[in-house]
Scaffold this motif. Structure first.
Motif, PDB file in Angstrom:
ATOM      1  N   LEU A  52      43.397  44.881  45.352  1.00  0.00           N
ATOM      2  CA  LEU A  52      42.102  44.234  45.164  1.00  0.00           C
ATOM      3  C   LEU A  52      41.159  44.714  46.254  1.00  0.00           C
ATOM      4  O   LEU A  52      41.582  44.951  47.391  1.00  0.00           O
ATOM      5  CB  LEU A  52      42.213  42.704  45.262  1.00  0.00           C
ATOM      6  N   THR A  75      39.576  34.861  40.244  1.00  0.00           N
ATOM      7  CA  THR A  75      39.197  35.264  38.886  1.00  0.00           C
ATOM      8  C   THR A  75      37.714  35.008  38.643  1.00  0.00           C
ATOM      9  O   THR A  75      37.008  35.852  38.068  1.00  0.00           O
ATOM     10  CB  THR A  75      40.041  34.510  37.846  1.00  0.00           C
ATOM     11  N   ALA A 120      35.735  37.535  40.573  1.00  0.00           N
ATOM     12  CA  ALA A 120      35.787  38.835  39.899  1.00  0.00           C
ATOM     13  C   ALA A 120      34.842  38.858  38.705  1.00  0.00           C
ATOM     14  O   ALA A 120      34.183  39.870  38.430  1.00  0.00           O
ATOM     15  CB  ALA A 120      37.216  39.145  39.461  1.00  0.00           C
ATOM     16  N   GLU A 172      39.421  44.446  40.775  1.00  0.00           N
ATOM     17  CA  GLU A 172      40.849  44.623  40.541  1.00  0.00           C
ATOM     18  C   GLU A 172      41.142  46.124  40.470  1.00  0.00           C
ATOM     19  O   GLU A 172      40.627  46.829  39.611  1.00  0.00           O
ATOM     20  CB  GLU A 172      41.269  43.929  39.246  1.00  0.00           C
ATOM     21  N   LEU A 222      44.843  40.800  39.933  1.00  0.00           N
ATOM     22  CA  LEU A 222      43.893  39.697  40.027  1.00  0.00           C
ATOM     23  C   LEU A 222      44.536  38.383  39.610  1.00  0.00           C
ATOM     24  O   LEU A 222      44.372  37.353  40.284  1.00  0.00           O
ATOM     25  CB  LEU A 222      42.662  39.993  39.169  1.00  0.00           C
ATOM     26  N   SER A 269      44.956  35.279  42.116  1.00  0.00           N
ATOM     27  CA  SER A 269      44.232  34.057  41.814  1.00  0.00           C
ATOM     28  C   SER A 269      45.181  32.872  41.699  1.00  0.00           C
ATOM     29  O   SER A 269      44.889  31.771  42.188  1.00  0.00           O
ATOM     30  CB  SER A 269      43.431  34.235  40.519  1.00  0.00           C
TER      31      SER A 269
END
Length: 415
Positions: free
Chosen positions: A362, A380, A383, A390, A396, A400
């Protein structure tokens, strides 16, 4: 910038705090409030910005311990008293104070810095991310009913009279202390800080009564919870429509929690309970008959900054096993820049620099790492906003799930 930063001298406190009041509009605080902040100020952790012989800016820090996911209490600098006079804004004074302050926090070995912001857009550029939120509500108690759990009727309630204030304060602090480890974002109160929650300057009551306190007790007299509140009377042609203003509440068991809420709902001559701050997952939301009539709102609260990425990520535990390489961006504190190998689970974690050539999983900025740190903001979601990238499929979701907290993080009071 031509200003000079110096540690606060105790004899300069009045000017220092007066400048802060001026930076926030010029309205003087109540004497009781000002006196408490004077006692709590740590001069050795406070900065004054000087332009010649004029003080033009301020920034301070409190020595806190904050609960992180897993229940550990982690040293954190509580950044506070930050202000610049209107004549010296946009000259780099704030940036200089933030840079020096974070360097000093690092030198003290504190892995975190935290603050509450007057305006949420200010501190992101210094690496602070919004990590907790406050829930506010105005509950129509004429229309909303409570569904309370079994055992609620067995809880005894007692109003703490003024003559019992010392006893009540000690009982409330014992309940609060027992609750600290259960929720990320809560602060372990050092001596003196117990005086903040019951602070009740008459000039700031806005027509409400003096603060009152109700204790929830077991049959044996053990204090299981408390609520501190005020009542603002009001009437119209239809009759009484006063407001109960809930200042703070903690309880050690669901029945005590429910008994306190039922008490607030049933105070005579009132039709509204106003909740000034509670966690976004506060259980009362699942006890009310009509959440729409509770007028729920959410606002940012605690902003978190990872001062030492490795130490901060090692200090907490993780809800799911995690083994990831994080590519961290941090232009303001360049010692955090680079790739970090995070491994951990619900018992322990390690986070060390890695230069083994393995690709990162990440990529994210330290601001977003701070937002996710206490488990209330998901990686998440970040993102989805384009703030976390990612680099390996599946990384991810793993990260998360690991960073989340079962209890929503919450800051119980400002500083």
């Amino acid at each position: 910038m031509t200003t000079e930063l110096r540690p606060l001298r105790p004899g300069d406190w009045d000017e220092w705090y007066g400048n802060l009041e001026l930076a926030f509009g010029g309205v003087a605080e109540a004497p009781e409030e000002r006196a408490l902040w004077r006692e709590l100020t740590e001069p050795e952790r406070s900065l004054a910005a000087w332009d010649g012989n004029r003080m033009v800016g301020s920034a301070g820090a409190f020595s806190f311990r904050i609960t992180v996911p897993g229940g550990a209490l982690v040293p954190a600098a509580g950044v506070t008293m930050v202000g610049v006079l209107p004549t010296h804004r946009r000259r780099g004074v704030l940036r200089a104070m933030m840079r020096r302050q974070l360097a000093e926090v690092r030198a003290l070995g504190e892995p975190l810095a935290v603050l509450t912001a007057s305006e949420p857009e200010i501190y992101g550029r210094f690496g602070y991310g919004i990590a907790t939120h406050d829930l506010f509500a105005e509950i129509d108690t004429d229309r909303v009913r409570l569904d309370t759990p079994e055992g609620t009727d067995a809880v005894r309630l007692r109003i703490a009279r003024p003559a019992e204030s010392a006893e009540a304060l000690a009982a409330c602090e014992a309940v609060y202390a027992a609750r600290v480890a259960s929720r990320p974002g809560m602060l372990a109160r050092a001596p003196g800080w117990e005086r903040l929650a019951p602070l009740d300057p008459p000039a700031e009551r806005a027509g409400a009564s003096p603060m009152q306190c109700v204790l929830a007790e077991s049959d044996g007299g053990e204090v299981l919870g408390y609520a501190r509140y005020a009542v603002r009377p009001d009437w119209d042609m239809a009759g009484p429509r006063g407001t109960v203003i809930l200042r703070d509440m903690e309880a050690l068991a669901p029945d005590a929690y429910a008994a306190l809420w039922r008490f607030l709902f049933e105070i005579d001559l009132t039709s509204t309970v106003k909740v000034r701050s509670c966690p976004v997952d506060a259980p009362w939301q699942h006890m009310v008959s009509d959440i729409r009539r509770c007028r729920v709102r959410v606002r940012d609260a605690l902003h978190v900054r990872l001062v030492e990425v490795g130490a901060a990520l090692e200090a907490r535990t993780y809800a799911a096993p995690v083994d990831l390489v994080l590519d961290v961006r941090d232009a303001f504190c360049p010692w955090n820049e680079g790739r970090w190998r995070l491994t951990g689970d619900a018992q322990r974690a390690t986070c060390v620099r890695t230069d083994d050539g393995a690709p990162a999983d990440l990529r994210l900025g330290v601001r977003d790492l701070g937002a996710a740190y206490l488990g209330g903001v998901t990686l998440t979601a970040l993102a989805g906003a384009g703030r976390v990238a990612e680099l390996r499929p599946g990384a991810l979701a793993q990260a998360s799930a690991a960073f989340r907290s079962d209890a929503a993080p919450w800051l119980p009071h400002g500083f």
